[in-house]
Design an enzyme around this catalytic site. Structure first.
Site, PDB file in Angstrom:
ATOM      1  N   ASP A  25     -43.506 -73.356  30.069  1.00  0.00           N
ATOM      2  CA  ASP A  25     -43.027 -73.437  31.458  1.00  0.00           C
ATOM      3  C   ASP A  25     -44.076 -74.081  32.366  1.00  0.00           C
ATOM      4  OD1 ASP A  25     -41.275 -73.109  33.532  1.00  0.00           O
ATOM      5  OD2 ASP A  25     -41.733 -70.984  33.854  1.00  0.00           O
ATOM      6  N   HIS A  42     -42.488 -83.368  32.108  1.00  0.00           N
ATOM      7  CA  HIS A  42     -42.019 -83.132  30.734  1.00  0.00           C
ATOM      8  C   HIS A  42     -42.725 -84.077  29.764  1.00  0.00           C
ATOM      9  CE1 HIS A  42     -39.200 -80.336  32.287  1.00  0.00           C
ATOM     10  NE2 HIS A  42     -38.429 -81.220  32.874  1.00  0.00           N
ATOM     11  N   LEU A 136     -47.603 -75.558   8.207  1.00  0.00           N
ATOM     12  CA  LEU A 136     -46.984 -74.951   9.397  1.00  0.00           C
ATOM     13  C   LEU A 136     -45.493 -75.276   9.455  1.00  0.00           C
ATOM     14  CD1 LEU A 136     -47.365 -73.690  12.348  1.00  0.00           C
ATOM     15  CD2 LEU A 136     -47.565 -76.061  13.113  1.00  0.00           C
TER      16      LEU A 136
END
Ligand code: FPP
Length: 253
Positions: A25, A42, A136
């Protein structure tokens, strides 16, 4: 040794979180502060995604789950939604060679059919191309919300019960979890939210029952490797009791 390396070497490698989930956020506020458009925030946020993925992989975190776009985010202004959809496809295409190099497996969570075709194809291509990777696992939540996911699981089980294939009394917590999009993935150990808000925003509600929560005021584009390691250091100082007493936990009961 720089500050980051010092912090990393102070980590207890036997108590690393296996699964870290993040709510990214603050992109819009970051952009506003710089006098830029929200979309620029963004775009800057994608660099943080790159860094946290690399660091998670280097630290041996097994699962990293990122809330990239929520079901509710479809209600944002159309140009912001378009930019985000474009960015997600562009970023995954650009990052794919390095993800492969680092043995990172992409997994998609959410209502992927709603993602515009061009980006959806890139996402599915990245998922399929990394299916063999064993390092991962990067779970990208796209058009995801926890209530959507729980409702879908309830529908699936109800359909089976209505068809006579499932006894409603046999539904267990494990069976329910196996019908969520996160089936097979251990619950997050640590949930990090950047941007200063202290709420969960319809994210992994079932899965975070016993996760440790970490909130930081730092905006997502500014979330540094040091901040990430600080969150893990904080996580390692917590006593995870899962409903037991401190004494029981310490005696390994
Ligand atoms: C919340 O910030 C962030 C989002 C809705 C999008 C997060 C997406 C990215 C960082 C890019 C994703 C890319 C990949 C490859 C996963 P906000 O816009 O709500 O910020 P604000 O609270 O300051 O307005």
């Amino acid at each position: 040794m720089d500050e980051l390396q010092k912090k990393i070497s102070s980590l207890d490698h036997n108590r690393m979180p296996v699964h870290v989930a993040m709510i990214m956020d603050g992109n819009g506020r970051w952009a506003k502060r710089q006098g830029f458009a929200r979309s620029d925030g963004h775009a800057e946020g994608v660099s943080t995604v790159h860094r946290v993925t690399k660091l998670s992989s280097d630290l041996g975190v097994k699962y990293l789950t990122l809330y990239a776009f929520s079901t509710e985010n479809w209600n944002r202004p159309a140009d912001e939604v378009d930019t985000l959809m474009y960015l997600i496809g562009w970023a995954i295409e650009r990052e794919l060679p390095e993800l492969l190099e680092n043995n990172v497996r992409i997994h998609l969570l959410g209502d992927i059919d709603r993602i515009p075709e061009e980006s959806r194809k890139k996402l599915l291509y990245a998922r399929d191309s990394t299916a063999h990777c064993t390092g991962l696992q990067l779970n990208m939540c796209l058009s995801y919300s926890s209530r959507w996911e729980i409702t879908e699981a309830a529908r699936r089980l109800a359909r089976k019960a209505a068809a006579g294939e499932l006894d409603p009394d046999s539904i267990s917590e494990e069976m329910f979890a196996d019908n969520l999009t996160t089936a097979g993935i251990p619950d997050p150990d640590l949930l990090i939210r950047t941007g200063g808000e202290e709420r969960i925003s319809n994210y992994l509600l079932w899965q975070i029952a016993y996760s440790e929560l970490y909130f930081t005021p730092v905006l997502w584009p500014d979330f540094s490797d040091e901040e990430y390691v600080d969150a893990i250091i904080d996580f390692q100082s917590r006593e995870r009791r899962y409903g037991k007493t401190s004494e029981q936990v310490q005696n390994n009961e």
